[in-house]
Motif scaffolding. Sequence first.
Motif, PDB file in Angstrom:
ATOM      1  N   TRP A  19       0.838  -1.206   0.000  1.00  0.00           N
ATOM      2  CA  TRP A  19       0.000   0.000   0.000  1.00  0.00           C
ATOM      3  C   TRP A  19       0.876   1.261   0.000  1.00  0.00           C
ATOM      4  O   TRP A  19       0.680   2.156  -0.825  1.00  0.00           O
ATOM      5  CB  TRP A  19      -0.947   0.007   1.202  1.00  0.00           C
ATOM      6  CG  TRP A  19      -1.827   1.209   1.196  1.00  0.00           C
ATOM      7  CD1 TRP A  19      -3.007   1.351   0.526  1.00  0.00           C
ATOM      8  CD2 TRP A  19      -1.572   2.469   1.829  1.00  0.00           C
ATOM      9  NE1 TRP A  19      -3.498   2.629   0.714  1.00  0.00           N
ATOM     10  CE2 TRP A  19      -2.634   3.324   1.510  1.00  0.00           C
ATOM     11  CE3 TRP A  19      -0.545   2.946   2.638  1.00  0.00           C
ATOM     12  CZ2 TRP A  19      -2.708   4.628   1.978  1.00  0.00           C
ATOM     13  CZ3 TRP A  19      -0.609   4.258   3.103  1.00  0.00           C
ATOM     14  CH2 TRP A  19      -1.688   5.080   2.773  1.00  0.00           C
ATOM     15  N   GLN A  39      -3.084   5.851   6.266  1.00  0.00           N
ATOM     16  CA  GLN A  39      -2.278   4.698   6.651  1.00  0.00           C
ATOM     17  C   GLN A  39      -2.658   4.230   8.060  1.00  0.00           C
ATOM     18  O   GLN A  39      -2.819   3.027   8.294  1.00  0.00           O
ATOM     19  CB  GLN A  39      -0.797   5.046   6.596  1.00  0.00           C
ATOM     20  CG  GLN A  39       0.099   3.886   6.971  1.00  0.00           C
ATOM     21  CD  GLN A  39       1.566   4.202   6.770  1.00  0.00           C
ATOM     22  OE1 GLN A  39       1.928   4.959   5.880  1.00  0.00           O
ATOM     23  NE2 GLN A  39       2.401   3.623   7.597  1.00  0.00           N
ATOM     24  N   PHE A  76      -4.495  -2.494  -4.996  1.00  0.00           N
ATOM     25  CA  PHE A  76      -3.142  -1.969  -4.928  1.00  0.00           C
ATOM     26  C   PHE A  76      -2.172  -3.059  -5.348  1.00  0.00           C
ATOM     27  O   PHE A  76      -2.255  -4.194  -4.882  1.00  0.00           O
ATOM     28  CB  PHE A  76      -2.802  -1.481  -3.510  1.00  0.00           C
ATOM     29  CG  PHE A  76      -3.525  -0.216  -3.158  1.00  0.00           C
ATOM     30  CD1 PHE A  76      -2.987   1.019  -3.487  1.00  0.00           C
ATOM     31  CD2 PHE A  76      -4.752  -0.248  -2.516  1.00  0.00           C
ATOM     32  CE1 PHE A  76      -3.656   2.198  -3.183  1.00  0.00           C
ATOM     33  CE2 PHE A  76      -5.428   0.917  -2.210  1.00  0.00           C
ATOM     34  CZ  PHE A  76      -4.878   2.139  -2.544  1.00  0.00           C
TER      35      PHE A  76
END
Length: 147
Positions: A19, A39, A76
């Motif tokens: 990510w 995050q 992702f």
Amino acid sequence: MIHFRLSTKDDLPRIMDIWRRAVDATHDFLAPDDRDAIQAELVTFFPQISLLLAVDDNDTPLGFMFLHDGHMEALFIDPDQHGKGIGKALIQRAVAEHPALTTDVNEQNHKALGFYEHQGFERTGRSTHDGQGRPYPLIHLRYKAAV
């Protein structure tokens, strides 16, 4: 060769690495504080859900996808693996299960938008903010075969 499996808690460090590296490579429009906040949210969210992982022959995750009710919430791919068909393979798997697959993409992420349109998605709308209310416009997409 690409294989698929569901994530486990042991995969979290690799998932977060994918990510971070993918966001650094494709989301240069994100303010650093927003990147850090997202995050932090994902570190607590990802262990609570099952992600579909694309893994290599050594079971190393190369990319991941999160589907929820026929909507692709996340896709992702490790930037070192871009252009190798991993994202396409994950999307094909999702479309096989959800022919009316939808997703959203950041408007500023031109490469991702082009990728999705090349995979058969069409634009269905636009929002001025992301799902958390941040000022990052989203383009709403739907897989064309579902129309």
